[in-house]
Design an enzyme around this catalytic site. Sequence first.
Site, PDB file in Angstrom:
ATOM      1  N   ASP A  55      -4.960  -2.713  -2.303  1.00 39.70           N
ATOM      2  CA  ASP A  55      -5.709  -2.123  -1.187  1.00 39.70           C
ATOM      3  C   ASP A  55      -7.094  -2.723  -1.005  1.00 39.70           C
ATOM      4  O   ASP A  55      -7.628  -2.718   0.106  1.00 39.70           O
ATOM      5  CB  ASP A  55      -5.835  -0.609  -1.382  1.00 39.70           C
ATOM      6  CG  ASP A  55      -4.483   0.067  -1.373  1.00 39.70           C
ATOM      7  OD1 ASP A  55      -3.626  -0.339  -0.569  1.00 39.70           O
ATOM      8  OD2 ASP A  55      -4.268   0.985  -2.180  1.00 39.70           O
ATOM      9  N   HIS A 113      -5.055  -0.463 -11.573  1.00 46.46           N
ATOM     10  CA  HIS A 113      -3.626  -0.360 -11.286  1.00 46.46           C
ATOM     11  C   HIS A 113      -2.929  -0.086 -12.609  1.00 46.46           C
ATOM     12  O   HIS A 113      -3.276  -0.679 -13.632  1.00 46.46           O
ATOM     13  CB  HIS A 113      -3.124  -1.673 -10.671  1.00 46.46           C
ATOM     14  CG  HIS A 113      -1.738  -1.587 -10.125  1.00 46.46           C
ATOM     15  ND1 HIS A 113      -0.629  -1.656 -10.930  1.00 46.46           N
ATOM     16  CD2 HIS A 113      -1.292  -1.451  -8.858  1.00 46.46           C
ATOM     17  CE1 HIS A 113       0.459  -1.560 -10.177  1.00 46.46           C
ATOM     18  NE2 HIS A 113       0.077  -1.432  -8.917  1.00 46.46           N
TER      19      HIS A 113
END
Length: 144
Positions: free
Chosen positions: A87, A32
């Site tokens: 996710d 991320h």
Amino acid sequence: MEMLLEAGDEDGLERLIREKLARKERIMGFGHRVYMRRMDPRAQLLKETLAALVAQKGDPEGEKLVRMCQRGEDVMRAEKGLFPNLDYYAAPVYWVLGIPIELYTPIFFAARTAGLVAHVVEQHAHNRLFRPRVLYTGPRGLKP
């Protein structure tokens, strides 16, 4: 979720991840831009949610998913220093809830619709188009 299903179990997931890493492939659900040095707090909440859902249902297959996810998380942290993103744990939560895989992307997008609309409103208010810092590489000149 497709990666977890393909792997089948904890050992299979570790093997799949290591094979992908050896081929320099990306591992879905990791990395991320903002949460590089620590776990995304949203992912942590979904990790806890997954464990709670599975415990509530008393589902052995769900328990296997929890163990698989933890193994994958451990391997990626050890090998690449990467933490799971939102996710990674959203997919098995959706799975345990019985949501079909083909709805995961629409759910992802629907959750961001308010933010996208806010950007459009801001652009109109300032009479300025804000260009994203990405390069479009898709097909061009398609006719409806």
